[in-house]
Design a protein around this motif. Structure first.
Motif, mmCIF file in Angstrom:
data_model
loop_
_atom_site.group_PDB
_atom_site.id
_atom_site.type_symbol
_atom_site.label_atom_id
_atom_site.label_comp_id
_atom_site.label_asym_id
_atom_site.label_seq_id
_atom_site.Cartn_x
_atom_site.Cartn_y
_atom_site.Cartn_z
ATOM 1 N N TYR A 216 0.790 -1.126 -0.072
ATOM 2 C CA TYR A 216 0.215 0.010 -0.053
ATOM 3 C C TYR A 216 0.857 1.164 -0.102
ATOM 4 O O TYR A 216 0.593 2.158 -0.747
ATOM 5 N N LYS A 217 1.791 1.176 0.827
ATOM 6 C CA LYS A 217 2.833 2.411 1.024
ATOM 7 C C LYS A 217 3.625 2.665 -0.439
ATOM 8 O O LYS A 217 3.689 3.891 -0.888
ATOM 9 N N LYS A 218 4.017 1.707 -0.971
ATOM 10 C CA LYS A 218 4.757 1.609 -2.065
ATOM 11 C C LYS A 218 3.934 2.192 -3.440
ATOM 12 O O LYS A 218 4.410 3.183 -4.120
ATOM 13 N N LEU A 219 2.752 1.691 -3.436
ATOM 14 C CA LEU A 219 1.971 1.739 -4.545
ATOM 15 C C LEU A 219 1.437 3.197 -4.492
ATOM 16 O O LEU A 219 1.026 3.717 -5.553
ATOM 17 N N SER A 220 1.004 3.567 -3.483
ATOM 18 C CA SER A 220 0.448 4.897 -3.202
ATOM 19 C C SER A 220 1.388 6.287 -3.270
ATOM 20 O O SER A 220 0.859 7.338 -3.330
ATOM 21 N N ALA A 221 2.704 6.079 -3.359
ATOM 22 C CA ALA A 221 3.739 6.931 -3.437
ATOM 23 C C ALA A 221 3.486 7.693 -4.708
ATOM 24 O O ALA A 221 3.416 7.166 -5.821
ATOM 25 N N THR B 170 -6.856 6.442 -1.402
ATOM 26 C CA THR B 170 -8.465 6.668 -0.923
ATOM 27 C C THR B 170 -9.160 6.291 -0.003
ATOM 28 O O THR B 170 -9.988 6.607 0.508
ATOM 29 N N GLN B 171 -8.625 4.982 0.537
ATOM 30 C CA GLN B 171 -8.996 4.149 1.595
ATOM 31 C C GLN B 171 -8.013 3.600 2.287
ATOM 32 O O GLN B 171 -7.453 2.403 1.884
ATOM 33 N N PRO B 172 -7.332 4.136 3.456
ATOM 34 C CA PRO B 172 -6.241 3.541 4.198
ATOM 35 C C PRO B 172 -6.641 2.057 4.592
ATOM 36 O O PRO B 172 -7.789 1.753 5.047
ATOM 37 N N GLY C 255 -7.652 -2.198 1.795
ATOM 38 C CA GLY C 255 -7.562 -0.493 1.500
ATOM 39 C C GLY C 255 -7.723 -0.423 -0.145
ATOM 40 O O GLY C 255 -7.614 -1.409 -0.854
ATOM 41 N N GLY C 256 -7.514 0.768 -0.396
ATOM 42 C CA GLY C 256 -7.474 1.138 -1.766
ATOM 43 C C GLY C 256 -6.979 2.408 -2.054
ATOM 44 O O GLY C 256 -6.776 3.438 -1.159
ATOM 45 N N LEU C 257 -6.605 2.571 -3.261
ATOM 46 C CA LEU C 257 -5.581 3.746 -3.516
ATOM 47 C C LEU C 257 -5.776 3.989 -5.051
ATOM 48 O O LEU C 257 -5.912 3.011 -5.947
ATOM 49 N N GLY D 215 -2.725 7.024 -12.114
ATOM 50 C CA GLY D 215 -4.281 6.944 -12.518
ATOM 51 C C GLY D 215 -4.901 5.639 -12.216
ATOM 52 O O GLY D 215 -5.983 5.505 -12.261
ATOM 53 N N ASN D 216 -4.067 4.480 -11.888
ATOM 54 C CA ASN D 216 -4.642 3.472 -11.797
ATOM 55 C C ASN D 216 -5.075 2.857 -10.703
ATOM 56 O O ASN D 216 -4.539 3.345 -9.568
ATOM 57 N N HIS D 217 -6.474 2.277 -10.321
ATOM 58 C CA HIS D 217 -7.110 2.060 -9.023
ATOM 59 C C HIS D 217 -6.787 0.685 -8.573
ATOM 60 O O HIS D 217 -6.768 -0.322 -9.432
ATOM 61 N N TRP D 218 -6.274 0.736 -7.352
ATOM 62 C CA TRP D 218 -5.967 -0.668 -6.707
ATOM 63 C C TRP D 218 -6.737 -0.864 -5.449
ATOM 64 O O TRP D 218 -7.249 0.008 -4.788
ATOM 65 N N LEU D 219 -7.011 -2.187 -5.172
ATOM 66 C CA LEU D 219 -7.684 -2.661 -4.052
ATOM 67 C C LEU D 219 -6.912 -3.779 -3.500
ATOM 68 O O LEU D 219 -6.496 -4.525 -4.154
ATOM 69 N N LEU D 220 -6.464 -3.467 -2.174
ATOM 70 C CA LEU D 220 -5.509 -4.368 -1.584
ATOM 71 C C LEU D 220 -6.291 -5.050 -0.340
ATOM 72 O O LEU D 220 -7.071 -4.626 0.397
ATOM 73 N N HIS D 221 -6.127 -6.340 -0.238
ATOM 74 C CA HIS D 221 -6.714 -7.165 0.490
ATOM 75 C C HIS D 221 -5.893 -8.401 1.205
ATOM 76 O O HIS D 221 -5.078 -8.957 0.722
ATOM 77 N N TYR D 222 -6.221 -8.484 2.564
ATOM 78 C CA TYR D 222 -5.376 -9.652 3.378
ATOM 79 C C TYR D 222 -6.518 -10.226 4.284
ATOM 80 O O TYR D 222 -6.695 -9.626 5.065
ATOM 81 N N GLN D 223 -6.816 -11.562 4.053
ATOM 82 C CA GLN D 223 -7.594 -12.024 4.839
ATOM 83 C C GLN D 223 -6.892 -13.064 5.789
ATOM 84 O O GLN D 223 -6.141 -14.056 5.314
#
Length: 121
Positions: free
Chosen positions: A79-84, A89-91, A102-104, A109-117
Motif C-alpha cells: 500500500y505504501k509503495k503503490l500509493s507513493a 483513497t481508503q487507508p 485498502g484502496g488507492l 491513475g490506476n485504481h488498486w484494491l488491496l486485501h489480506y484475509q
C-alpha cells in the motif's frame, strides 16, 4: 511496469512488437511498442501492453487492480509503495468481513484494491 516491479518485486519481462511474429504485419512506428509485459512474483502475475484498438487510449475508472496479500506486512508495504505519488483513497483498515482492506489510486491513475484475509476461507 518497472514501478510495479519496484513495489511488488518479482521478475519483469518485456516483448516489443518488433520482437514478435506480428512485426511484419504492423506499421514501422509500432515496432518499439510493448506487445506484452509480464511481472511474475510467486502467485502474482501482472501483464500489460501498449497496444490499443483504433479508437486509441481512453483513461477511465472502470477497472481496479486487486492485490490479494499473504501477510499484514505485505499489505502495508505494498500500500505504501503503490500509493507513493498517488492518492490514498481508503487507508488499510479492518473491514466488516474481517480482512484488512485498502484502496488507492497510483501515480499513473490506476485504481488498486488491496486485501489480506488473516484466516483463509
Amino acid at each position: 511496469m518497472i514501478f510495479y516491479q519496484d513495489c511488488l518485486g518479482g521478475e519483469l519481462v518485456f516483448q516489443t512488437v518488433g520482437e514478435s511474429p506480428l512485426s511484419d504485419t504492423m506499421p514501422a512506428k509500432m515496432k518499439d511498442c510493448i506487445l506484452h509485459s509480464r511481472l511474475n512474483n510467486n502467485n502474482l502475475v501482472l501483464m500489460g501492453t501498449d497496444i490499443v484498438d483504433e479508437n486509441g487510449f481512453k483513461k477511465g475508472n472502470t477497472v481496479s487492480l486487486m492485490l490479494d496479500c499473504d501477510s499484514e506486512e505485505e499489505i502495508k508495504t505494498s500500500y505504501k509503495k503503490l500509493s507513493a505519488g498517488g492518492i490514498q483513497t481508503q487507508p488499510v483498515a479492518l473491514s466488516f468481513w474481517g480482512a484488512l482492506f485498502g484502496g488507492l489510486t497510483d501515480k499513473f491513475g490506476n485504481h488498486w484494491l488491496l486485501h489480506y484475509q488473516k484466516i483463509k476461507q
